[in-house]
Design an enzyme around this catalytic site. Structure first.
Site, PDB file in Angstrom:
ATOM      1  CB  SER A  47      -0.870   0.055   1.258  1.00 43.70           C
ATOM      2  OG  SER A  47      -1.275  -1.209   1.648  1.00 43.70           O
ATOM      3  CD  GLU A  48      -1.418   4.826   0.166  1.00 44.34           C
ATOM      4  OE1 GLU A  48      -1.090   5.514  -0.805  1.00 44.34           O
ATOM      5  OE2 GLU A  48      -2.606   4.607   0.485  1.00 44.34           O
TER       6      GLU A  48
END
Lengths: 428, 554
Positions: free
Chosen positions: B145-146
């Site tokens: 994520s990210e």
């Protein structure tokens, strides 16, 4: 630069936020090298005069043979109509003003024209008479002194400002700390409204304490938006280490409402929100500090809701008591229905107390580290209070950033903006 | 031939509804269904559907010469299935072309990699399974994520069997190095690292329609020109952007669709670049150097660190309260709790609590449904409070039902005892004797149980190879020295010392004698340093070791 400033009160003799704001502004202007002559209706002699001159209007001796005063009087005579809704009237002082009859009018005219008029300097019964007289005195002071700009605070002094402008031809700046709509909702007093409107019309520039107020001035008073400038209020830093030693004697967390218990301040929303919080968590105490025309109604409501053991009324608190109250609080709530600015949340934050404020307050325009809710949204208000009481992270954030934020709202910079307004007024 | 690799992140969180404190313990529905539906529908119409169609058209036009890659979060998939199933159909069609690779990530686009290892592993597995089920391909390349990445995360990802990972080409990590190569993890050279070229990515994602930007308007031709200007030796350009860029953040009026439609034409005819998938890259390219990433990086803001999601008091409190639930939740098997557990972990909730936009970060403000981080925090904490109550209640229910079944067992056995009792005692004594007997029998039973357990323990040694899966921390004592050495080597010494803090003397000695000289020194120092350590911290370390035992002794 020299400024002739008309106010109504000055610390320590204050009944509302106006005096405190004037004091901060005058000090701030001093730091910018602005020389201020501050005129109040009545000086007590113990006011803090730091770098400015305080003029007591009660000391002025007038020679009423001069026609000029008669002219003023003719112009401001309409003010002699009674008002039953005047600002900052405490219950002690509140006395319903009766419609003036012709006999009374002549009497008042008599008393206004006595050589030396003793102003009470308070808000109440003879308010309109004092306002008129103050305007006349103003014109005398205006004639006897030299200055570059005239600055009048709130409607009580607008007439004085106009009078001074007529005499000297100097630019007039009026400072709107509150409007009649803030004080009375939609049931406004036409006389006061008319006085306010006229002050704003006659002024070269108008200063409002928030964009919220600026909008009202433009929309409800029909003032040209070009000449209305917002200068947000600031707060004086305090150093009162002794307050760190204030201990509260209850183990529950304390949620505080502090202000006049009037329609404008939204005390009823505070009680309803308190009720919601107490239903979920009885381990909280709520305090309503202050007095006002809705106080009895509020006490009845608290009783109806059966929250009396957790909901407390203190009545009116004086300066040091206010500070102590803040020091004892865990959350400060200002649910104002209409608040041109609202300085008290800043005072709370200065004492490291997190605040919940209504979006309908001018101060919400400058604060980032505050929870903002619509005054009527009791659920949101209750939720914000609950959050502050239960989630540690929030409190930590407020303590970390809130005080800094308030410390940065300095009168110095507000005064700097006011100075710019003066300079602009001179070029008009 | 050099490669350009296009990645599109598709993610949607389950946005929370306004959840007041008086809903706590009463109302367990947390999501703003109306808003979620509205957003999904809007984005589907403006972006997902037309963009999918465009991709499919491009693949049909250019055949295998055009490639695109997607990472679709589990929470996005669920909402698409619910509100815009035609988008899933579109992705399925794309998957069938063979020109599209789907990447692995955490199911709920969470920060689990920073919160709890087991949860992280669980989520990645769940996501991979979902992708395989829907699109018929098992994800080969991982991205967090990210794009959050550190050496430690790389290690966990390697342990899961991935050999390639996509992360940010953060300047402070690369220094003078270029992101346009493939690298490998310094700690685990088997893990290949692909780095996002943030300049070219952001030119499309953020600056595409900025008229004040000197390069505006950006055309496919101009972009290809930039590719050509890249050092001839550099091998790959990874463009990683949110899929929503196409049509949602950059409206179709900006010409974003035309840009992508024209891109293959220019790239394929006017440059020596070809389109690749990350899996292809890992075969074509060789890592040029190792990368050390001691502190986690991400693709966010100027700092490229975690401060968008973690670091302020609000975020840290919410994060620690959330992950404090991990162990409790893992003992439960409740689909409703599991669902909310996933949705509450989504990184967006923490992003909304970011206070950085107080000073800058207009991006944060733009995507934030809350007026301030304070509101975001209060709302989230209200929901989390209710969720915690539910978890605790579920555990209590489980316990009482467990107890009930136990006492049931006892009741079934008890009559036998009662029947025996009257034979030896009479009258009032029967009752007393009965009670006494019951307690002695109970004690005997526990003894027997313990003995049985002990017996199992000893036999364990013999069948260790087979039953290692059931080994726990205390069973280290039963392992051979060589095994212990092997396990210790695979674990950070910090973890070992933390775990030993909670171990008995015997076990400690066993482990200590298997430590190398240098390791023993650090270990002793660490033990000195960590005077106080929380029970959960010890448990965590022990769990990690258990994991390792299971992995190594398979």
């Amino acid at each position: 630069m020299r400024v002739l400033m008309f106010g109504w009160e000055f610390p320590p003799h204050i009944t509302g936020g106006l005096g405190t704001a004037c004091f901060g502004l005058v000090k701030g202007l001093g730091k910018h090298g602005v020389d201020v002559i501050f005129v109040v209706p009545k000086a007590y002699g113990d006011e803090a005069e730091e770098g400015f001159r305080l003029v007591n209007a009660s000391d002025m001796v007038l020679d009423f043979t001069k026609t000029i005063y008669q002219e003023h009087w003719n112009r401001i005579k309409f003010m002699e109509i009674g008002s039953n809704l005047v600002p900052y009237v405490g219950p002690e002082e509140f006395e319903k003003m009766v419609q003036e009859d012709s006999l009374k009018l002549s009497e008042e005219t008599q008393s206004v024209f006595s050589e030396r008029y003793q102003f009470s300097g308070k808000y109440g019964h003879k308010l309109m008479e004092e306002v008129s007289r103050y305007a006349i005195v103003a014109s005398v002071i205006a004639e006897q002194t030299t200055y570059d700009v005239i600055h009048a605070h709130d409607w009580l002094t607008y007439a004085a400002g106009i009078a001074a402008k007529k005499v000297s031809g100097k630019p007039l700046v009026v400072h709107v700390h509150a409007t009649e709509f803030d004080r009375s909702g939609e049931n406004i007093n036409q006389t006061v409204y008319e006085l306010e409107r006229q002050g704003m019309e006659e002024a070269d520039l108008v200063i409002t304490v928030s964009n919220l107020t600026r909008q009202i001035v433009i929309e409800r008073y029909g003032i040209d938006s070009e000449k209305v400038i917002t200068v947000h209020n600031a707060v004086e830093p305090t150093d009162r280490p002794e307050l760190n030693e204030v201990t509260k004697h209850v183990h529950e967390k304390v949620v505080t409402f502090l202000g006049r218990v009037t329609f404008q301040k939204g005390p009823d929303y505070f009680i309803e929100a308190a009720n919601k919080v107490l239903k979920k968590d009885p381990n909280v105490r709520f305090v309503m500090a202050g007095s006002g025309d809705l106080l009895n109604k509020m006490i009845r409501r608290a009783a109806q809701l059966h929250i009396g053991t957790k909901f407390h009324f203190t009545g009116f608190l004086n300066g040091p008591e206010v500070d102590t109250m803040f020091a004892m609080s865990d959350v400060y709530v200002m649910p104002s229905v209409s608040e041109p600015f609202g300085i008290s949340p800043l005072e709370a934050m200065r004492s490291n107390v997190p605040v919940v404020i209504s979006k309908q307050s001018g101060v919400s325009e400058v604060l980032k580290h505050a929870l903002k809710v619509d005054f009527w949204d009791i659920d949101a208000l209750a939720d914000a209070i609950y959050g502050l009481l239960h989630y540690e992270g929030l409190k930590k954030m407020f303590i970390k950033y809130g005080k800094d934020e308030v410390d940065n709202l300095k009168w110095d910079s507000a005064a700097g903006k006011v100075l710019e307004v003066y300079q602009r007024a001179q070029t008009l | 031939m050099r490669s350009i690799c296009l990645y599109f992140q598709v993610h949607q969180p389950f946005r929370l509804r306004t959840y007041r404190f008086f809903n706590i313990g009463d109302d367990h529905h947390y999501y703003d269904d109306y808003q979620n539906r509205q957003i999904i529908r809007r984005v589907a119409e403006k972006c997902y559907l037309p963009a999918n169609k465009m991709m499919l058209d491009l693949i049909r036009e250019y055949g295998t010469a055009f490639k695109a890659n997607f990472s679709v979060s589990g929470t996005a998939l669920e909402q698409l299935q619910q509100y815009a199933p035609e988008v899933i159909q579109g992705f399925k069609q794309l998957a069938k072309t063979g020109c599209v690779e789907f990447l692995a990530e955490t199911y709920s686009h969470s920060l689990a990699s920073l919160g709890n290892r087991e949860e992280f592993v669980r989520q990645v597995k769940r996501h991979s399974d979902t992708i395989e089920l829907l699109f018929g391909q098992k994800p080969q390349t991982f991205h967090n994520s990210e794009l959050i990445y550190s050496d430690g995360i790389g290690e966990m990802v390697t342990d899961m069997g991935f050999t390639s990972l996509m992360t940010e080409g953060a300047k402070h990590i690369l220094g003078w190095k270029s992101p346009n190569y493939m690298y490998c993890s310094a700690r685990n050279p088997k893990l290949k690292l692909l780095l996002r070229n943030f300049r070219l990515s952001d030119d499309i994602a953020f600056r595409f329609s900025t008229q004040g930007w000197p390069e505006w308007p950006l055309t496919a031709e101009k972009f290809t020109g930039w590719l050509n200007r890249i050092e001839p030796r550099e091998e790959v350009v990874n463009v990683f952007i949110d899929y929503e860029t196409i049509g949602e953040r950059q409206w179709k009026e900006t010409g974003i669709f035309e840009f992508f439609k024209a891109l293959p034409k220019f790239v394929l005819s006017k440059s020596n670049f070809r389109f690749s998938t990350p899996a292809e890259l890992t075969h074509i390219l060789q890592p040029v150097a190792q990368l050390h990433v001691a502190h986690p990086i991400s693709w966010a803001d100027e700092e490229r660190d975690l401060t968008s999601w973690l670091g302020n008091e609000l975020q840290d409190e919410a994060f620690s309260k959330l992950y404090a639930l991990t162990e409790r939740i893992q003992t439960l098997d409740d689909p409703a709790i599991e669902r909310d557990w996933q949705y509450l972990q989504t990184s967006d909730h923490f992003y909304y609590m970011c206070t950085k936009w107080f000073s800058d970060g207009t991006v944060h403000k733009y995507f934030n449904p809350y007026p301030s981080p304070y509101e975001a925090f209060i709302n989230y904490m209200n929901v989390l409070s209710d969720f915690t109550i539910r978890v605790d209640e579920a555990i209590a229910r489980k316990r009482t039902s467990g107890l009930k079944s136990k006492s049931k067992e006892q009741k079934e056995k008890a009559p036998k005892v009662v029947r025996k009792a009257p034979r030896t005692t009479t009258g009032k004594l029967i009752e007393e004797g009965h009670v006494k007997k019951l307690t002695t029998i109970k004690a005997a039973k526990t003894r027997a149980e313990n003995a049985r357990k002990a017996a199992v323990k000893t036999t364990k040694e013999e069948v260790a190879e087979k039953v290692f899966k059931s080994l726990n921390f205390d069973d280290i004592i039963t392992l051979s020295d060589s095994k212990i050495k092997k396990i210790i080597k695979s674990i950070e010494i910090e973890t070992v010392s933390a775990a030993m803090k909670g171990a008995n003397k015997e076990l400690r000695e066993k482990v200590e004698k298997n430590l190398g000289k240098r390791a023993l020194k650090t270990y002793k120092e660490l033990l000195q340093q960590i005077k106080t350590i929380s029970e959960s911290e010890i448990k965590k370390s022990q769990k990690l070791i258990e994991k390792q035992i299971k992995l190594l002794t398979k």
